[in-house]
Design a protein around this motif. Sequence first.
Motif, PDB file in Angstrom:
ATOM      1  N   GLY A 157      13.635 -56.984 -44.098  1.00  0.00           N
ATOM      2  CA  GLY A 157      12.283 -57.050 -44.609  1.00  0.00           C
ATOM      3  C   GLY A 157      11.333 -57.669 -43.602  1.00  0.00           C
ATOM      4  N   ILE A 158      10.054 -57.509 -43.884  1.00  0.00           N
ATOM      5  CA  ILE A 158       9.039 -58.050 -42.980  1.00  0.00           C
ATOM      6  C   ILE A 158       8.611 -59.460 -43.389  1.00  0.00           C
ATOM      7  CG2 ILE A 158       8.220 -55.777 -42.338  1.00  0.00           C
ATOM      8  CD1 ILE A 158       5.939 -56.085 -44.312  1.00  0.00           C
ATOM      9  N   VAL A 167       7.177 -62.644 -46.147  1.00  0.00           N
ATOM     10  CA  VAL A 167       5.960 -62.890 -46.925  1.00  0.00           C
ATOM     11  C   VAL A 167       4.718 -62.753 -46.064  1.00  0.00           C
ATOM     12  CG1 VAL A 167       4.735 -64.577 -48.344  1.00  0.00           C
ATOM     13  CG2 VAL A 167       7.227 -64.403 -48.490  1.00  0.00           C
ATOM     14  N   CYS A 168       4.754 -63.336 -44.870  1.00  0.00           N
ATOM     15  CA  CYS A 168       3.602 -63.238 -43.972  1.00  0.00           C
ATOM     16  C   CYS A 168       3.319 -61.783 -43.599  1.00  0.00           C
ATOM     17  CB  CYS A 168       3.830 -64.064 -42.727  1.00  0.00           C
ATOM     18  SG  CYS A 168       3.933 -65.844 -43.025  1.00  0.00           S
ATOM     19  N   GLY A 169       4.389 -61.028 -43.427  1.00  0.00           N
ATOM     20  CA  GLY A 169       4.212 -59.626 -43.095  1.00  0.00           C
ATOM     21  C   GLY A 169       3.526 -58.859 -44.211  1.00  0.00           C
ATOM     22  N   TRP A 170       3.932 -59.124 -45.450  1.00  0.00           N
ATOM     23  CA  TRP A 170       3.289 -58.439 -46.571  1.00  0.00           C
ATOM     24  C   TRP A 170       1.834 -58.858 -46.711  1.00  0.00           C
ATOM     25  CZ3 TRP A 170       4.838 -54.188 -48.431  1.00  0.00           C
ATOM     26  CH2 TRP A 170       6.204 -53.880 -48.491  1.00  0.00           C
ATOM     27  N   ILE A 171       1.529 -60.104 -46.398  1.00  0.00           N
ATOM     28  CA  ILE A 171       0.132 -60.551 -46.450  1.00  0.00           C
ATOM     29  C   ILE A 171      -0.705 -59.781 -45.423  1.00  0.00           C
ATOM     30  CG2 ILE A 171      -1.405 -62.498 -46.041  1.00  0.00           C
ATOM     31  CD1 ILE A 171       0.772 -64.308 -47.156  1.00  0.00           C
ATOM     32  N   VAL A 194      -0.030 -56.862 -44.112  1.00  0.00           N
ATOM     33  CA  VAL A 194      -0.115 -55.457 -44.522  1.00  0.00           C
ATOM     34  C   VAL A 194      -1.155 -55.289 -45.622  1.00  0.00           C
ATOM     35  CG1 VAL A 194       1.153 -53.576 -45.625  1.00  0.00           C
ATOM     36  CG2 VAL A 194       2.219 -54.879 -43.793  1.00  0.00           C
ATOM     37  N   SER A 195      -1.190 -56.234 -46.537  1.00  0.00           N
ATOM     38  CA  SER A 195      -2.184 -56.160 -47.613  1.00  0.00           C
ATOM     39  C   SER A 195      -3.598 -56.265 -47.062  1.00  0.00           C
ATOM     40  CB  SER A 195      -1.929 -57.277 -48.631  1.00  0.00           C
ATOM     41  OG  SER A 195      -0.631 -57.155 -49.193  1.00  0.00           O
ATOM     42  N   ARG A 235       6.071 -51.063 -38.109  1.00  0.00           N
ATOM     43  CA  ARG A 235       5.166 -51.923 -38.881  1.00  0.00           C
ATOM     44  C   ARG A 235       5.513 -53.371 -38.596  1.00  0.00           C
ATOM     45  NH1 ARG A 235       3.838 -50.137 -44.767  1.00  0.00           N
ATOM     46  NH2 ARG A 235       2.496 -48.813 -43.447  1.00  0.00           N
ATOM     47  N   THR A 253      -1.536 -53.185 -37.931  1.00  0.00           N
ATOM     48  CA  THR A 253      -0.146 -53.541 -38.236  1.00  0.00           C
ATOM     49  C   THR A 253       0.850 -52.457 -37.841  1.00  0.00           C
ATOM     50  OG1 THR A 253      -0.349 -52.662 -40.493  1.00  0.00           O
ATOM     51  CG2 THR A 253      -0.842 -55.012 -40.156  1.00  0.00           C
ATOM     52  N   ASP A 254       0.414 -51.213 -37.764  1.00  0.00           N
ATOM     53  CA  ASP A 254       1.328 -50.107 -37.487  1.00  0.00           C
ATOM     54  C   ASP A 254       1.083 -49.544 -36.088  1.00  0.00           C
ATOM     55  OD1 ASP A 254       2.118 -50.514 -40.039  1.00  0.00           O
ATOM     56  OD2 ASP A 254       1.455 -48.577 -40.833  1.00  0.00           O
TER      57      ASP A 254
END
Length: 267
Positions: free
Chosen positions: A7-8, A10-14, A16-17, A48, A69-70
């Motif tokens: 997985g990426i 928590v920081c990664g999901w932030i 991406v969001s 990503r 991000t990508d």
Amino acid sequence: IADRREGIGVCGWILVSLSFLLVLITFPISIWACMKVIREYEQAVVFRLGRILSKKAKGPGVILILPCTDTFIKVDLRMVSCKIPPQEILTKDAVTAQVDGVVCYRIHSAISAVANISDVHSATLLLAQTALRNILGTQSLAQLLAGRGEIACSIQAMLNSATEQWGVKVARVEIKDVRIPVAMQRAMAAEAEAARETRAKVVAAEGEKNASRALKQASMVLAESPSGFQLRYLQTLTTLAAENNSTIVFPLPINMLGNLGQKSRGG
């Protein structure tokens, strides 16, 4: 590396969001930065936040990526043919030769070609050169000149086993040219000439042997019929007269002279 999936965080999901929110805010202008066109013969490996996005490469067609991000790398899936530079090798029977060839390959797994090796084309070419030298070093000069097909198949099998984890499939390997020293060429030519002369002498000897057997059988047949011998004699003279315009001294057969002597004594 291509088989590892994590997985990426928590920081990664932030991040991406936030990137997705930026796309929504700037829509429809941002859509032009998100849309990428992949050609029919290409595939795109999307990263990503530095990680491969999915287990399968994207494309061909239109793909969507998030800005900031990508990132993505295009991989060409077409067949690649490259020339193996001339390699100076030492054969099994201690003969120096220069051999070059051609290798054709294609990438069947874009993710493996990107994630498992830095430069797949350079690595495949270098590996082909090494495989060519290793395989030909175990062959004699005669095997090299006569068995190019088998040697090419061996090189192809070695390359396929080594490049499988790179996502590369070697389709064909061909040995293009074999160069040997001039002195060796002269020695081989002399050897071939001597072999041809030997075969010619053997064939001539076989012909003489068969001819002598035929003459023996003919002499046995003529011995049974004296008149047949005289007819054969006359036929030979006729053949000589037809081929060469010259004067032929025709001797009388001995048996005819004997018959004439007997007649004179009797008369």
